[in-house]
Design a protein around this motif. Structure first.
Motif, PDB file in Angstrom:
ATOM      1  N   GLN A   1       0.818  -1.213   0.000  1.00  0.00           N
ATOM      2  CA  GLN A   1       0.000   0.000   0.000  1.00  0.00           C
ATOM      3  C   GLN A   1       0.855   1.269   0.000  1.00  0.00           C
ATOM      4  N   LYS A   2       2.140   1.136   0.212  1.00  0.00           N
ATOM      5  CA  LYS A   2       3.048   2.292   0.220  1.00  0.00           C
ATOM      6  C   LYS A   2       3.841   2.425  -1.085  1.00  0.00           C
ATOM      7  N   LEU A   3       3.656   1.483  -2.003  1.00  0.00           N
ATOM      8  CA  LEU A   3       4.353   1.542  -3.281  1.00  0.00           C
ATOM      9  C   LEU A   3       3.784   2.669  -4.150  1.00  0.00           C
ATOM     10  N   PRO A   4       4.617   3.268  -4.989  1.00  0.00           N
ATOM     11  CA  PRO A   4       4.152   4.385  -5.832  1.00  0.00           C
ATOM     12  C   PRO A   4       2.912   4.069  -6.669  1.00  0.00           C
ATOM     13  N   ALA A   5       2.802   2.855  -7.181  1.00  0.00           N
ATOM     14  CA  ALA A   5       1.625   2.504  -7.993  1.00  0.00           C
ATOM     15  C   ALA A   5       0.343   2.609  -7.167  1.00  0.00           C
ATOM     16  N   PHE A   6       0.425   2.254  -5.887  1.00  0.00           N
ATOM     17  CA  PHE A   6      -0.770   2.339  -5.045  1.00  0.00           C
ATOM     18  C   PHE A   6      -0.998   3.761  -4.541  1.00  0.00           C
ATOM     19  N   THR A   7       0.057   4.459  -4.146  1.00  0.00           N
ATOM     20  CA  THR A   7      -0.144   5.826  -3.644  1.00  0.00           C
ATOM     21  C   THR A   7      -0.602   6.778  -4.748  1.00  0.00           C
ATOM     22  N   ALA A   8      -0.481   6.362  -6.004  1.00  0.00           N
ATOM     23  CA  ALA A   8      -1.085   7.134  -7.093  1.00  0.00           C
ATOM     24  C   ALA A   8      -2.610   7.060  -7.010  1.00  0.00           C
ATOM     25  N   LEU A   9      -3.125   5.969  -6.443  1.00  0.00           N
ATOM     26  CA  LEU A   9      -4.575   5.806  -6.241  1.00  0.00           C
ATOM     27  C   LEU A   9      -5.020   6.441  -4.932  1.00  0.00           C
ATOM     28  N   ASN A  10      -4.245   6.206  -3.879  1.00  0.00           N
ATOM     29  CA  ASN A  10      -4.561   6.755  -2.559  1.00  0.00           C
ATOM     30  C   ASN A  10      -3.285   7.341  -1.973  1.00  0.00           C
ATOM     31  N   PRO A  11      -3.161   8.661  -1.995  1.00  0.00           N
ATOM     32  CA  PRO A  11      -1.931   9.301  -1.527  1.00  0.00           C
ATOM     33  C   PRO A  11      -1.635   9.052  -0.048  1.00  0.00           C
ATOM     34  N   TYR A  12      -2.633   8.590   0.711  1.00  0.00           N
ATOM     35  CA  TYR A  12      -2.416   8.290   2.126  1.00  0.00           C
ATOM     36  C   TYR A  12      -1.832   6.893   2.334  1.00  0.00           C
ATOM     37  N   GLY A  13      -1.772   6.097   1.262  1.00  0.00           N
ATOM     38  CA  GLY A  13      -1.180   4.768   1.356  1.00  0.00           C
ATOM     39  C   GLY A  13      -1.951   3.815   2.238  1.00  0.00           C
ATOM     40  N   LYS A  14      -3.284   3.920   2.180  1.00  0.00           N
ATOM     41  CA  LYS A  14      -4.145   3.033   2.978  1.00  0.00           C
ATOM     42  C   LYS A  14      -5.152   2.362   2.064  1.00  0.00           C
ATOM     43  N   VAL A  15      -5.584   1.176   2.462  1.00  0.00           N
ATOM     44  CA  VAL A  15      -6.612   0.460   1.708  1.00  0.00           C
ATOM     45  C   VAL A  15      -7.978   0.779   2.293  1.00  0.00           C
ATOM     46  N   PRO A  16      -9.006   0.727   1.469  1.00  0.00           N
ATOM     47  CA  PRO A  16      -9.097   0.354   0.066  1.00  0.00           C
ATOM     48  C   PRO A  16      -8.953   1.553  -0.868  1.00  0.00           C
ATOM     49  N   ALA A  17      -8.879   1.240  -2.160  1.00  0.00           N
ATOM     50  CA  ALA A  17      -8.908   2.244  -3.220  1.00  0.00           C
ATOM     51  C   ALA A  17      -9.730   1.668  -4.371  1.00  0.00           C
ATOM     52  N   TRP A  18     -10.370   2.539  -5.112  1.00  0.00           N
ATOM     53  CA  TRP A  18     -11.284   2.135  -6.192  1.00  0.00           C
ATOM     54  C   TRP A  18     -10.971   2.947  -7.439  1.00  0.00           C
ATOM     55  N   ARG A  19     -10.996   2.310  -8.588  1.00  0.00           N
ATOM     56  CA  ARG A  19     -10.930   3.005  -9.879  1.00  0.00           C
ATOM     57  C   ARG A  19     -12.061   2.454 -10.725  1.00  0.00           C
ATOM     58  N   ASP A  20     -12.944   3.354 -11.163  1.00  0.00           N
ATOM     59  CA  ASP A  20     -14.058   2.863 -11.968  1.00  0.00           C
ATOM     60  C   ASP A  20     -13.640   2.699 -13.422  1.00  0.00           C
ATOM     61  N   ALA A  21     -14.559   2.188 -14.200  1.00  0.00           N
ATOM     62  CA  ALA A  21     -14.282   1.862 -15.599  1.00  0.00           C
ATOM     63  C   ALA A  21     -13.930   3.096 -16.424  1.00  0.00           C
ATOM     64  N   GLU A  22     -14.296   4.278 -15.938  1.00  0.00           N
ATOM     65  CA  GLU A  22     -13.994   5.516 -16.648  1.00  0.00           C
ATOM     66  C   GLU A  22     -12.712   6.179 -16.147  1.00  0.00           C
ATOM     67  N   GLY A  23     -12.019   5.533 -15.187  1.00  0.00           N
ATOM     68  CA  GLY A  23     -10.778   6.085 -14.663  1.00  0.00           C
ATOM     69  C   GLY A  23     -10.944   6.994 -13.458  1.00  0.00           C
ATOM     70  N   PHE A  24     -12.141   7.019 -12.883  1.00  0.00           N
ATOM     71  CA  PHE A  24     -12.407   7.825 -11.689  1.00  0.00           C
ATOM     72  C   PHE A  24     -11.856   7.099 -10.468  1.00  0.00           C
ATOM     73  N   ASP A  25     -10.935   7.741  -9.750  1.00  0.00           N
ATOM     74  CA  ASP A  25     -10.326   7.146  -8.558  1.00  0.00           C
ATOM     75  C   ASP A  25     -11.002   7.657  -7.300  1.00  0.00           C
ATOM     76  N   LEU A  26     -11.133   6.746  -6.333  1.00  0.00           N
ATOM     77  CA  LEU A  26     -11.793   7.072  -5.079  1.00  0.00           C
ATOM     78  C   LEU A  26     -11.138   6.266  -3.975  1.00  0.00           C
ATOM     79  N   TYR A  27     -10.947   6.876  -2.832  1.00  0.00           N
ATOM     80  CA  TYR A  27     -10.475   6.151  -1.656  1.00  0.00           C
ATOM     81  C   TYR A  27     -11.340   6.558  -0.476  1.00  0.00           C
ATOM     82  N   GLU A  28     -11.157   5.888   0.625  1.00  0.00           N
ATOM     83  CA  GLU A  28     -11.987   5.954   1.832  1.00  0.00           C
ATOM     84  C   GLU A  28     -13.182   5.010   1.641  1.00  0.00           C
ATOM     85  N   SER A  29     -13.257   4.048   2.519  1.00  0.00           N
ATOM     86  CA  SER A  29     -14.225   2.963   2.358  1.00  0.00           C
ATOM     87  C   SER A  29     -15.671   3.437   2.291  1.00  0.00           C
ATOM     88  N   ARG A  30     -16.031   4.409   3.093  1.00  0.00           N
ATOM     89  CA  ARG A  30     -17.430   4.857   3.093  1.00  0.00           C
ATOM     90  C   ARG A  30     -17.779   5.583   1.795  1.00  0.00           C
TER      91      ARG A  30
END
Length: 104
Positions: A43-72
């Motif tokens: 979760q601290k690797l650059p590929a993951f922190t590109a999705l979630n800059p806080y380096g925590k799980v989970p992270a989501w990317r939708d089919a259109e490339g929209f990224d979202l983090y924070e479980s709620r």
């Protein structure tokens, strides 16, 4: 059934990840799962922190490339348009009350 489609990066050992996984399943979202190995600090690797800059799980990317983090936030996004999101403001307020009950 959810119209959400995407990829969820998560670790099933965390409550937040399990929350997002459950929402994807319950909403009937079209999703794939990428397991993140926390002891290896994936979760601290650059590929993951590109999705979630806080380096925590989970992270989501939708089919259109929209990224979202924070479980709620992920939960509400994948459940949008399903009966899991109440239709009235008062019902949504009660839903949010229970979503956030542990965050005093």
């Amino acid at each position: 059934m959810s119209s959400a489609s995407g990829v969820l990066w998560a670790s099933p050992v965390t409550t937040c990840s399990r929350r997002a996984i459950a929402a994807c399943v319950e909403a009937g979202a079209s999703w794939s799962f990428v397991p993140i190995h926390l002891p290896k600090a994936e979760q601290k690797l650059p590929a993951f922190t590109a999705l979630n800059p806080y380096g925590k799980v989970p992270a989501w990317r939708d089919a259109e490339g929209f990224d979202l983090y924070e479980s709620r936030a992920i939960m509400q996004h994948v459940c949008e348009g399903t009966p899991l999101i109440p239709s009235t403001a008062k019902e949504r307020a009660l839903m949010n009350q229970w979503l956030w009950v542990d965050q005093c």
